[in-house]
Scaffold this motif. Structure first.
Motif, PDB file in Angstrom:
ATOM      1  N   CYS B   3       0.858  -1.180   0.000  1.00  0.00           N
ATOM      2  CA  CYS B   3       0.000   0.000   0.000  1.00  0.00           C
ATOM      3  C   CYS B   3       0.900   1.237   0.000  1.00  0.00           C
ATOM      4  CB  CYS B   3      -0.880   0.032   1.240  1.00  0.00           C
ATOM      5  SG  CYS B   3      -1.923  -1.420   1.410  1.00  0.00           S
ATOM      6  N   ASN B   4       0.497   2.204  -0.777  1.00  0.00           N
ATOM      7  CA  ASN B   4       1.290   3.427  -0.855  1.00  0.00           C
ATOM      8  C   ASN B   4       0.405   4.660  -0.760  1.00  0.00           C
ATOM      9  OD1 ASN B   4       4.129   2.767  -1.313  1.00  0.00           O
ATOM     10  ND2 ASN B   4       3.286   1.627  -3.053  1.00  0.00           N
ATOM     11  N   GLU B   6       0.839   8.760  -1.259  1.00  0.00           N
ATOM     12  CA  GLU B   6       1.774   9.715  -1.837  1.00  0.00           C
ATOM     13  C   GLU B   6       1.238  11.125  -1.614  1.00  0.00           C
ATOM     14  OE1 GLU B   6       5.398   9.906  -3.518  1.00  0.00           O
ATOM     15  OE2 GLU B   6       4.313   8.066  -4.004  1.00  0.00           O
ATOM     16  N   SER B  25       4.448   4.110   3.086  1.00  0.00           N
ATOM     17  CA  SER B  25       4.558   2.926   2.258  1.00  0.00           C
ATOM     18  C   SER B  25       4.513   1.694   3.153  1.00  0.00           C
ATOM     19  CB  SER B  25       5.884   2.998   1.478  1.00  0.00           C
ATOM     20  OG  SER B  25       6.006   1.858   0.703  1.00  0.00           O
ATOM     21  N   GLY B  59      -1.857  10.743  -4.175  1.00  0.00           N
ATOM     22  CA  GLY B  59      -2.079   9.442  -4.803  1.00  0.00           C
ATOM     23  C   GLY B  59      -2.194   8.344  -3.781  1.00  0.00           C
ATOM     24  N   ILE B  60      -3.051   7.370  -4.046  1.00  0.00           N
ATOM     25  CA  ILE B  60      -3.251   6.288  -3.101  1.00  0.00           C
ATOM     26  C   ILE B  60      -3.290   4.965  -3.841  1.00  0.00           C
ATOM     27  CG2 ILE B  60      -5.774   6.500  -3.159  1.00  0.00           C
ATOM     28  CD1 ILE B  60      -5.665   5.778  -0.118  1.00  0.00           C
ATOM     29  N   GLU B  61      -2.652   3.969  -3.238  1.00  0.00           N
ATOM     30  CA  GLU B  61      -2.641   2.644  -3.833  1.00  0.00           C
ATOM     31  C   GLU B  61      -2.824   1.627  -2.721  1.00  0.00           C
ATOM     32  OE1 GLU B  61       0.848   0.329  -5.786  1.00  0.00           O
ATOM     33  OE2 GLU B  61       0.174   1.860  -7.224  1.00  0.00           O
ATOM     34  N   GLY B  64      -2.005  -2.744  -4.131  1.00  0.00           N
ATOM     35  CA  GLY B  64      -1.566  -2.679  -5.514  1.00  0.00           C
ATOM     36  C   GLY B  64      -2.542  -2.020  -6.464  1.00  0.00           C
ATOM     37  N   LYS B  65      -3.649  -1.477  -5.935  1.00  0.00           N
ATOM     38  CA  LYS B  65      -4.619  -0.859  -6.853  1.00  0.00           C
ATOM     39  C   LYS B  65      -5.021   0.514  -6.354  1.00  0.00           C
ATOM     40  CE  LYS B  65      -6.594  -5.224  -8.286  1.00  0.00           C
ATOM     41  NZ  LYS B  65      -7.305  -6.337  -7.666  1.00  0.00           N
ATOM     42  N   ASN B  66      -5.350   1.400  -7.285  1.00  0.00           N
ATOM     43  CA  ASN B  66      -5.899   2.687  -6.898  1.00  0.00           C
ATOM     44  C   ASN B  66      -7.419   2.537  -6.778  1.00  0.00           C
ATOM     45  OD1 ASN B  66      -6.941   5.195  -6.629  1.00  0.00           O
ATOM     46  ND2 ASN B  66      -5.870   6.101  -8.384  1.00  0.00           N
ATOM     47  N   SER B  69     -10.016   4.610  -8.934  1.00  0.00           N
ATOM     48  CA  SER B  69     -10.124   4.550 -10.387  1.00  0.00           C
ATOM     49  C   SER B  69     -10.734   3.217 -10.815  1.00  0.00           C
ATOM     50  CB  SER B  69      -8.736   4.716 -11.023  1.00  0.00           C
ATOM     51  OG  SER B  69      -7.917   3.634 -10.652  1.00  0.00           O
TER      52      SER B  69
END
Lengths: 542, 276
Positions: B3-4, B6, B25, B59-61, B64-66, B69
């Motif tokens: 997970c990230n 940003e 992160s 930005g967010i993940e 592994g997915k945003n 979107s």
């Protein structure tokens, strides 16, 4: 820790499963005969003959009748309906207030001590309670049906019927409101030598005036709905016009009248809501001593509309209570006694009671399902448009009285209890749908949102997160409506939709008053039984 | 499966900025404690990680997915892989414990199964196993309004254990538990995450618990990350700076605020009764 492990001994089982499956089977066992008695045959809706009749009648609905002559009739009938309701409530107050005062125990000086005259006071108390039970236990439409036979066709019968039934209801509820509040101020005044009226004015009214007024306004709203259908037994107003239109299969007129119902009921709803809100606010302004200016204006408006109603209806009570008509009335009354008690007739009346219960139960059950289906979009969970549309449908369903629905369903499925089931289901769906939607909107959102955040489907989130929160309230609403529907099912028969009403209508039209008297007694007993059961249920649930 | 975040910021509609420029992160299988004074943004951070709120900027993940979107069904699938333990468990009062726990897998179950399970609980053994790890095995068929606040909080934990998500978010998961039980419950969560290789992020009020049990500790204050360090590298000075405004003393397990006053005693009584 050395705990017993029941799971290891026998495989894990849900202890509630047995109770649940038993309840389910029991419900099926009870439901089956109910469906049979109510002659539940959805197929009748699609019978080609019935479809043709209904279709051609409904086809006539468009365009609604807008001829000048008809419209002038319509306006007159609408005004008459409003006048019947207003005049009826005014007379009901005349009956209800003294009865409420006399039957309120908190106001009985003899209860203190106990003092002298306790026996007499209690005798009056229980005697009045019994009288009130009879007054409101007989449905207003039955009173109207009887009065039409004494006073002839026209609004007088409707006004008197409302006055008696609503007088009884007002007296009972007023007494309950007065007794539920703080009783010590009144008691102190009685102990200081005050009279019953003084104790009321200085001890009880300050605490309960708001609730009393609010309930009275609500009753007026109910009276408007009730007087809409008075005409079906010939007691004037819009109902009479509707009856004529139905008899002549005039769809255009019927649709105009139905639209008028919708407008009238919604307007009465709105006015009553506004008035009750106003009453709720009254007295919050501390600077005004006594009754505020607005209060005087409202009281003046109310008195004026009562006066206007009486003069519009031109009841001629002088003639009604002339010695000639009094003699007629007494003779009419006497012809009801003694009630017919032959075993054969009693068993027919008994079956009528069962049929009435079955109609109300099946109708309410259908309405619960329908209410849920409409409440989901009406609570706004499928977008604004779906919400508005379903709220409109619900309003339309509930603005048409059960009895009017019954005249329509009798057309589409034929005479008999099934028509009553459908009529109750249609009207009650409107009522329950609105109430259900409100509870859904007020349900705490956190459990459902948490499930949605954990990836649950909206349907599953509703079942696991929202439904458990609202179930008790939905159940309470449904039971409350069922109670009302039992009373309603008893009179739907006046237009041919089965139950006790059909028996009564039939016997009265043959002038068999002794038989009719038994049916009325059965209605009264049914109403008392429903009252007692629901009171007991409420006590248990509280 | 990481997970990230940003440069994430989140401003509420009333103008309050809950998070400002947070970058973070998380690697798969990491176990992280988030500490900080009240109003630091701990809950908001967890809600962001749970795809429950949308960041204002940045930005967010997740896994592994945003999330923002993704199409609706994909987002739902992603959410079903994230489990949240709430501070006040959002469980309907009249629901039975077994149903509340099984509801953890609603995101994975088809609709027919969700409905059938309301008629008869379809995975009694699974619910029982999850509850037993928190010593609540005997509460399976009780109603949620008939158990104590501390037990209810553990039912909320059991639900997430049953859900078996890849990302576990715990928002003050033990605030209603006494110190011993709190430590036990945290260890259950940690062991579960470790065994399945799931990522665990827990916000905690008790600093000692966070430092003792979690390898990585995140200090949050006024919507910003003050430090992000291995537990042994967190100094007393850092902690006192973090809680400077609140009081001279650091919040620890024994001084933990309770969201339900009666639960502590109720727990003690129940546990005492059981041990006898």
């Amino acid at each position: 820790m050395n705990r017993a492990q029941p799971a290891a001994v026998n495989p894990l089982r849900d202890p509630a499963a047995l109770t649940r499956s038993t309840a389910f089977l029991l419900a099926l066992v009870v439901l089956w005969p109910l469906l049979v008695v109510a002659e539940f045959k959805p197929g009748a809706l699609f019978d080609p003959q019935n479809l043709k009749t209904t279709g051609s009648f409904l086809a006539g609905f468009l365009p609604p009748e807008t001829g000048a002559e008809f419209l002038s009739h319509l306006v007159r009938a609408t005004l008459e309906t409003l006048a019947i309701a207003t005049a009826g409530i005014a007379l009901a107050l005349l009956i209800g207030i003294p009865l409420a005062l006399l039957s309120t125990r908190v106001l009985a000086v003899a209860e203190i001590g106990p003092g002298p005259g306790l026996r007499r006071s209690q005798f009056i108390h229980y005697g009045l309670r019994a009288l009130l039970t009879v007054l409101r236990g007989v449905p207003e439409l039955v009173w109207a049906l009887l009065f039409v036979r004494v006073f002839g066709l026209g609004p007088a019968a409707g006004v008197l019927a409302l006055a008696l039934t609503y007088g009884g209801m007002l007296a009972k509820v007023y007494a309950e409101i007065l007794e539920s509040g703080e009783s010590r101020p009144a008691r102190a005044i009685l102990e200081a030598g005050g009279s019953r009226l003084q104790a009321l004015l200085y001890g009880l009214l300050p605490g309960s005036a708001q609730e009393l007024t609010s309930y009275t306004v609500y009753r007026w709203e109910c009276a408007v709905r009730a007087s809409v259908v008075m005409g079906f037994v010939g007691a004037g107003g819009l109902g009479q016009l509707m009856d004529q239109a139905m008899r002549m299969f005039n769809g255009g007129e019927a649709s105009t009248i139905l639209l008028t119902f919708l407008a009238l009921v919604l307007a009465a709803d709105a006015l009553s809501g506004f008035l009750r809100q106003w009453v709720g606010r009254a007295g919050t302004d501390g600077r005004v001593a006594g009754v505020s200016g607005g209060g005087y204006v409202m009281a003046l408006c109310a008195s004026l509309s009562v006066l206007a109603s009486f003069s519009y209806l031109n009841l001629g009570f002088g003639e009604l209570f002339s010695s000639e008509s009094l003699r007629l009335m007494v003779g009419f009354l006497v012809s009801f006694f003694p009630p017919e008690l032959a075993v054969g007739w009693l068993s027919r009346v008994g079956y009528g009671v069962i049929e009435t219960l079955a109609i109300s139960a099946v109708g309410t059950l259908l309405a619960v399902l329908g209410g849920l289906i409409f409440a989901l979009p009406a609570s706004g969970r499928y977008g604004l448009l779906a919400g508005q549309a379903s709220r409109f449908v619900l309003n339309a369903l509930r603005s048409v009285p059960e009895l009017v629905w019954a005249t329509l369903t009798v057309l589409s499925v034929g005479l008999g209890p099934f028509a009553g089931v459908l009529a109750l289901a249609l009207h009650t769906t409107g009522v329950l749908g609105r109430l259900f939607a409100e509870s859904l909107q007020n349900a705490p959102a956190a459990p459902r949102d948490a499930l949605l955040d954990a990836g649950a489907r909206p349907g599953a989130a509703f079942l696991y997160g929202t439904l458990p929160e609202v179930t008790p309230q939905l159940l309470a609403y449904s039971l409350y409506r069922w109670e009302m529907n039992i009373r309603m099912a008893a009179i739907l028969g006046f237009v041919g939709a089965g139950g006790l009403g059909q028996l009564l209508y039939f016997e009265l039209s043959l002038f068999r008053y002794a038989e009719a008297s038994t049916v009325i007694a059965a209605m009264l007993l049914l109403s008392i039984a429903v009252d007692a059961t629901s009171a007991a249920l409420r006590r248990r649930l509280a | 499966m990481s997970c990230n975040l940003e440069q994430i910021s989140l401003t509420h509609s009333n103008g309050f900025t809950a998070l400002a420029g947070v970058s973070l992160s998380l690697h798969a299988g990491e176990r992280i404690a988030v500490i900080g004074p009240s109003g630091a943004g701990k809950t908001t951070l967890l809600r962001l990680l749970g795809a429950a709120v949308r960041p204002s900027t940045g930005g967010i993940e997740l896994l592994g997915k945003n999330p923002w979107s993704l199409p609706v069904t994909e987002l739902r699938r992603l959410r079903s892989r994230i489990g949240v333990v709430h501070q006040a468990p959002p469980l309907p009062q009249r629901q039975r414990v077994v149903t509340a726990v099984l509801a953890g897998r609603l995101g994975q179950w088809p609709l027919w199964k969700s409905i059938a399970s309301l008629l008869y609980p379809l995975d009694l053994a699974g619910a029982q196993a999850a509850l037993e790890r928190l010593e609540l095995g005997d509460r399976l068929f009780d109603r949620c309004d008939r158990i104590s606040g501390g037990q209810l909080q553990r039912v909320g934990i059991a639900r997430v254990l049953y859900q078996q998500p890849d990302l576990v978010l715990a928002d003050e998961p033990v605030s209603a538990l006494d110190p011993t039980l709190a430590q036990q419950a945290i260890r259950v969560l940690l062991a579960d995450a470790e065994a399945r290789g799931a990522t665990l992020v827990a916000s905690l009020h008790a600093v000692d618990l966070a430092l003792a049990e979690f390898p990585r500790v995140l200090g949050l204050k006024d919507g910003r990350i003050v430090f992000d360090l291995p537990a042994q590298a967190v100094t007393d000075q850092l902690l006192h700076d973090l809680y400077a405004a609140e009081s001279a003393e650091l919040p620890t397990l024994s001084k933990e605020p309770r969201f339900s006053a009666h639960s502590v005693e109720a727990e003690a009584v129940l546990r005492g009764a059981r041990c006898r």
